[in-house]
Design a protein around this motif. Structure first.
Motif, PDB file in Angstrom:
ATOM      1  N   VAL A 155       0.870  -1.176   0.000  1.00 60.71           N
ATOM      2  CA  VAL A 155       0.000   0.000   0.000  1.00 60.71           C
ATOM      3  C   VAL A 155       0.910   1.230   0.000  1.00 60.71           C
ATOM      4  CG1 VAL A 155      -1.632   1.279   1.463  1.00 60.71           C
ATOM      5  CG2 VAL A 155      -1.805  -1.217   1.262  1.00 60.71           C
ATOM      6  N   PRO A 156       0.577   2.271  -0.799  1.00 64.24           N
ATOM      7  CA  PRO A 156       1.441   3.456  -0.795  1.00 64.24           C
ATOM      8  C   PRO A 156       1.495   4.092   0.589  1.00 64.24           C
ATOM      9  CG  PRO A 156      -0.563   3.818  -2.122  1.00 64.24           C
ATOM     10  CD  PRO A 156      -0.544   2.375  -1.748  1.00 64.24           C
ATOM     11  N   LYS A 157       2.695   4.504   0.978  1.00 69.77           N
ATOM     12  CA  LYS A 157       2.848   5.187   2.263  1.00 69.77           C
ATOM     13  C   LYS A 157       2.551   6.665   2.043  1.00 69.77           C
ATOM     14  CE  LYS A 157       6.539   2.183   3.951  1.00 69.77           C
ATOM     15  NZ  LYS A 157       7.109   1.712   2.675  1.00 69.77           N
ATOM     16  N   GLY A 158       2.356   7.397   3.101  1.00 67.17           N
ATOM     17  CA  GLY A 158       2.119   8.839   2.956  1.00 67.17           C
ATOM     18  C   GLY A 158       1.016   9.297   3.885  1.00 67.17           C
ATOM     19  N   ASP A 159       0.989  10.613   4.111  1.00 66.25           N
ATOM     20  CA  ASP A 159       0.055  11.185   5.084  1.00 66.25           C
ATOM     21  C   ASP A 159      -0.922  12.094   4.349  1.00 66.25           C
ATOM     22  OD1 ASP A 159      -1.249  12.553   7.043  1.00 66.25           O
ATOM     23  OD2 ASP A 159       0.575  13.202   8.117  1.00 66.25           O
ATOM     24  N   GLU A 160      -2.215  11.744   4.413  1.00 63.26           N
ATOM     25  CA  GLU A 160      -3.181  12.537   3.643  1.00 63.26           C
ATOM     26  C   GLU A 160      -3.389  13.929   4.231  1.00 63.26           C
ATOM     27  OE1 GLU A 160      -7.282  11.187   3.665  1.00 63.26           O
ATOM     28  OE2 GLU A 160      -6.882   9.928   5.417  1.00 63.26           O
ATOM     29  N   ASN A 161      -3.050  14.097   5.513  1.00 62.58           N
ATOM     30  CA  ASN A 161      -3.262  15.403   6.146  1.00 62.58           C
ATOM     31  C   ASN A 161      -2.044  16.318   6.101  1.00 62.58           C
ATOM     32  OD1 ASN A 161      -5.962  14.764   6.921  1.00 62.58           O
ATOM     33  ND2 ASN A 161      -5.058  13.387   8.456  1.00 62.58           N
ATOM     34  N   ALA A 162      -0.917  15.780   5.648  1.00 61.10           N
ATOM     35  CA  ALA A 162       0.295  16.612   5.574  1.00 61.10           C
ATOM     36  C   ALA A 162       0.180  17.561   4.385  1.00 61.10           C
ATOM     37  CB  ALA A 162       1.509  15.709   5.419  1.00 61.10           C
ATOM     38  N   PRO A 163       1.016  18.627   4.331  1.00 60.87           N
ATOM     39  CA  PRO A 163       1.000  19.512   3.160  1.00 60.87           C
ATOM     40  C   PRO A 163       1.331  18.728   1.888  1.00 60.87           C
ATOM     41  CG  PRO A 163       2.439  20.381   4.885  1.00 60.87           C
ATOM     42  CD  PRO A 163       2.013  19.025   5.326  1.00 60.87           C
ATOM     43  N   LEU A 164       0.811  19.206   0.754  1.00 60.04           N
ATOM     44  CA  LEU A 164       1.032  18.506  -0.514  1.00 60.04           C
ATOM     45  C   LEU A 164       2.515  18.297  -0.793  1.00 60.04           C
ATOM     46  CD1 LEU A 164       0.122  17.438  -3.327  1.00 60.04           C
ATOM     47  CD2 LEU A 164       0.423  19.780  -4.155  1.00 60.04           C
ATOM     48  N   LYS A 165       2.826  17.068  -1.195  1.00 60.98           N
ATOM     49  CA  LYS A 165       4.178  16.754  -1.650  1.00 60.98           C
ATOM     50  C   LYS A 165       4.005  15.737  -2.769  1.00 60.98           C
ATOM     51  CE  LYS A 165       8.525  15.237   0.391  1.00 60.98           C
ATOM     52  NZ  LYS A 165       9.097  14.775   1.669  1.00 60.98           N
ATOM     53  N   ALA A 166       4.346  16.135  -3.979  1.00 60.67           N
ATOM     54  CA  ALA A 166       4.191  15.221  -5.104  1.00 60.67           C
ATOM     55  C   ALA A 166       5.483  15.204  -5.893  1.00 60.67           C
ATOM     56  CB  ALA A 166       3.031  15.665  -5.999  1.00 60.67           C
ATOM     57  N   MET A 167       5.809  14.028  -6.456  1.00 62.78           N
ATOM     58  CA  MET A 167       7.041  13.916  -7.210  1.00 62.78           C
ATOM     59  C   MET A 167       6.757  13.903  -8.709  1.00 62.78           C
ATOM     60  SD  MET A 167       9.612  10.797  -7.567  1.00 62.78           S
ATOM     61  CE  MET A 167       8.237   9.970  -8.221  1.00 62.78           C
ATOM     62  N   ILE A 168       7.526  14.705  -9.452  1.00 60.14           N
ATOM     63  CA  ILE A 168       7.354  14.731 -10.908  1.00 60.14           C
ATOM     64  C   ILE A 168       8.189  13.614 -11.505  1.00 60.14           C
ATOM     65  CG2 ILE A 168       7.765  16.071 -13.010  1.00 60.14           C
ATOM     66  CD1 ILE A 168       7.550  18.583 -11.331  1.00 60.14           C
ATOM     67  N   PHE A 169       7.566  12.703 -12.243  1.00 60.53           N
ATOM     68  CA  PHE A 169       8.384  11.646 -12.841  1.00 60.53           C
ATOM     69  C   PHE A 169       8.368  11.650 -14.363  1.00 60.53           C
ATOM     70  CE2 PHE A 169       5.241   8.424 -13.990  1.00 60.53           C
ATOM     71  CZ  PHE A 169       4.166   8.740 -13.178  1.00 60.53           C
ATOM     72  N   ASP A 170       7.570  12.508 -14.974  1.00 57.96           N
ATOM     73  CA  ASP A 170       7.660  12.636 -16.430  1.00 57.96           C
ATOM     74  C   ASP A 170       6.924  13.904 -16.848  1.00 57.96           C
ATOM     75  OD1 ASP A 170       8.412  12.065 -18.990  1.00 57.96           O
ATOM     76  OD2 ASP A 170       7.171  10.291 -19.236  1.00 57.96           O
ATOM     77  N   SER A 171       7.217  14.387 -18.052  1.00 59.99           N
ATOM     78  CA  SER A 171       6.486  15.539 -18.569  1.00 59.99           C
ATOM     79  C   SER A 171       6.679  15.566 -20.069  1.00 59.99           C
ATOM     80  CB  SER A 171       7.023  16.834 -17.954  1.00 59.99           C
ATOM     81  OG  SER A 171       8.308  17.114 -18.456  1.00 59.99           O
ATOM     82  N   TRP A 172       5.727  16.157 -20.753  1.00 62.51           N
ATOM     83  CA  TRP A 172       5.884  16.329 -22.188  1.00 62.51           C
ATOM     84  C   TRP A 172       5.089  17.552 -22.621  1.00 62.51           C
ATOM     85  CZ3 TRP A 172       3.342  12.160 -20.015  1.00 62.51           C
ATOM     86  CH2 TRP A 172       1.963  12.099 -20.213  1.00 62.51           C
TER      87      TRP A 172
END
Ligand code: GDP
Ligand code: MG
Length: 598
Positions: A184-201
């Protein structure tokens, strides 16, 4: 979606072992596309990918699966490219996952990129589920392949899924294993947003499309976000997922994978591996980023017609919007006029870009032979990087030259070991290891100069092993070597675009073979053409193309005028990829002739 019901996974495999076909079956099985919309390999969206049957850009798709336990799960599948040039895309896609399917062809067994990709996944602590694909093939040998996975990759393969993506066998078992075994993905739903960019076009309507994995918190359209590496802020237009068609969603929350757009015009504003957070409530720490990739193979790209120079620049500008790994710089050559020196991640990458330039932008280009980046220590103590043989300083100014070295792994049937070892010796390789994988299959480890590999190495490897050898490599640093510049003179004039950098011990026969090859590809003209190979003032070899003017009309015996016109047009088209050097016409093949000598 509840975090417990999300699974993020990738498929890793050697090329052609069936990743894309399995992805298709998973999409089909979970109803992501109905049969009518289902084309083969739906995730390979670019035309060239479809034609060449390879996956270039990693893609991601959200599926819903109702499992045997009664729950409906959200599965985010991230497809990865399998070719050695695109290793960096594999590694960053893996960083967005918690697990992966390790797909191995049950007839072929473990190959070089199976190992490379599996190790990359293991390094990132991903749970790997072995899948033995193509069990429909009569030559499938799941027991042998299971043993190879255990011996070489070092993971338990006793409960590997047996599958045939072709026949749709094992697809439900794969989905059940994903649900049960991938964390199951780890992480805290109540913490401030933190997202990782893994691709873009780049998309011409929406601007840059950014793929993210949400680590903590939630993101939605209208949010003002911030890229943590640059502090640049953007208002989000749209947040969505691929199903595989793009679909707008309300938000992406902890553990989820999807995309956003924010009217970002320049792809270089988006750094892969960067962390996205909310401007108003930022996360404390950024995610550790990825290594930036540097081009390793360079070549010159010149318009056949110099008037097209600006068109080539426009085309390169456009391609770079989607592929920030290409580099280019204007350069000029005495022989070829104005063009660009371009850098690529590898040979396949180079071929793909050349093909796209010609196909999508309708350009006629002359390309020069690929070369690596040499480090040259000058006698004045200055170290320079040389990616064009024509730029090599005079021998008297050179203290020493270093070339890039790779650590290569080859897996092959034992019958071909002798031939491949000979090839490795001819390519200045040093053996590091050799052992049996299973009965009849051998794994060889060599250190090789990358410069030898960018020449005609792959073709030779494939032909000696009748297509059975697989190859993978990683960069292993720079090393000194006795290298010299070999020049080609046409009617006494050195043609800069034909110069190559070779090992001194190989210079004599390379010069001789290159002169012979050039003699074959340079057409006869109205005068004799002398071709010479030289190092400095020393001529190593010489040959002559005798005078003769091919008169195509003579074959028509008078008569049919339209046939004559056709022949003339054909001759003109044949001339298209020619460059006039002095008064000699040199065809495209001449600039690549070095790829076809020993
Ligand atoms: P990728 O390079 O790993 O994405 O591999 P592809 O999915 O493109 O598959 C490579 C080739 O193997 C294609 O020609 C597929 O049709 C074929 N293939 C894939 N799965 C199976 C299978 O289960 N059985 C057989 N016989 N062929 C398969
Ligand atoms: Mg594929």
């Amino acid at each position: 979606m509840k975090q417990e019901l999300i699974r993020n996974f990738s498929i890793v495999a050697h090329i052609d072992h069936g990743k894309s076909t399995i992805a298709d079956r998973l999409i089909e099985f979970t109803g992501g596309l109905d049969k009518r919309n289902m084309k083969e390999q739906v995730l390979d969206s670019m035309d060239i990918e479809r034609e060449r049957g390879i996956t270039i850009k990693a893609q991601t798709v959200r599926l819903f699966y109702k499992a045997d336990d009664g729950n409906t799960y959200q599965l985010n599948l991230i497809d990865t490219p399998g070719h050695v040039d695109f290793t960096y895309e594999v590694s960053r896609s893996l960083a967005a996952c918690d697990g992966g399917l390790l797909v191995v062809d049950a007839a072929q067994g473990v190959e070089a990129q199976t190992i490379a990709n599996a190790y990359m996944a293991i390094d990132q602590d991903l749970e790997l589920i072995p899948v033995l694909n193509k069990i429909d093939l009569p030559s499938a040998d799941p027991d042998r392949v299971r043993k190879e996975i255990e011996d070489i990759v070092g993971i338990d393969a006793s409960d590997a899924v047996l599958a045939s993506a072709k026949d749709g066998v094992g697809i439900k078992e794969i989905l059940e294993s994903v649900v049960r075994r991938i964390p199951v993905p780890k992480g805290d739903e109540n913490a401030p947003l933190k997202a990782m960019i893994f691709d873009s076009w780049y998309d011409s309507y929406q601007g840059v499309v950014v793929l993210i994995r949400v680590i903590d918190g939630t993101v939605k359209a209208g949010d003002k976000i911030k890229f943590m590496s640059t502090n640049q802020q953007y208002l989000l237009d749209k947040v969505g997922v691929f199903t595989p068609k793009p679909l707008t969603v309300n938000d992406l929350s902890v553990g989820e994978v999807g995309f956003f757009t924010a009217a970002i015009k320049d792809i270089t504003d988006v750094n892969i591996g960067d962390t996205v957070t909310l401007a108003s409530n930022p996360a404390k720490e950024a995610f550790p980023g990825f290594k930036t990739v540097k081009p390793v193979v360079f070549c010159g790209l010149y318009p056949v017609d110099s008037a097209d120079f600006e068109d080539v620049r426009d085309a390169l500008d456009k391609l770079r919007l989607n592929d920030s790994s290409i580099t280019y710089e204007a350069e000029s050559s005495v022989a070829l006029g104005f063009g660009f020196r371009c850098g690529f991640l590898g040979l396949l990458h180079m071929e793909i870009i050349q093909e796209r330039l010609e196909r999508e932008f309708d350009l006629d280009l002359v390309t020069t032979a690929p070369t690596v980046v040499f480090k040259v220590m000058k006698t004045n103590g200055e170290m320079i990087e040389v990616d064009n043989p024509a730029d090599l300083p005079e021998p008297s100014e050179i203290d020493f030259i270093e070339e890039p070295i790779i650590a290569a792994t080859v897996i092959l049937p034992e019958t071909y070991v002798g031939g491949i070892i000979q090839l490795m010796v001819a390519k200045r390789g040093t053996q590091k290891n050799m052992r049996y994988l299973t009965q009849g299959r051998v794994i060889l480890e060599y250190e090789l100069p990358l410069g030898e590999v960018v020449m005609d190495f792959y073709d030779k490897l494939k032909s000696i092993s009748r297509g059975y050898a697989s190859f993978d490599y990683e960069f292993a640093g720079y090393r000194q070597a006795n290298l010299v510049k070999l020049d080609i003179l046409i009617n006494g004039e050195a043609v800069d675009a034909l110069s190559i950098i070779v090992h001194r011990d190989h210079s004599f026969y390379k010069g001789r073979d290159l002169v012979e090859k050039l003699k074959e590809v340079i057409h006869r003209q109205m005068f004799d053409i002398a071709i010479q190979a030289a190092i400095g003032n020393k001529i190593l070899s010489r040959s002559t193309v005798k005078a003769f003017r091919k008169n195509v009309i003579a074959k028509c015996y008078g008569g049919d005028i339209s046939r004559k016109r056709k022949l003339l047009e054909k001759q003109k088209a044949g001339k298209k990829r020619m460059k006039q050097v002095g008064n000699v016409e040199i065809p495209q093949e001449a600039f690549l002739a070095v790829l076809r000598i020993g």
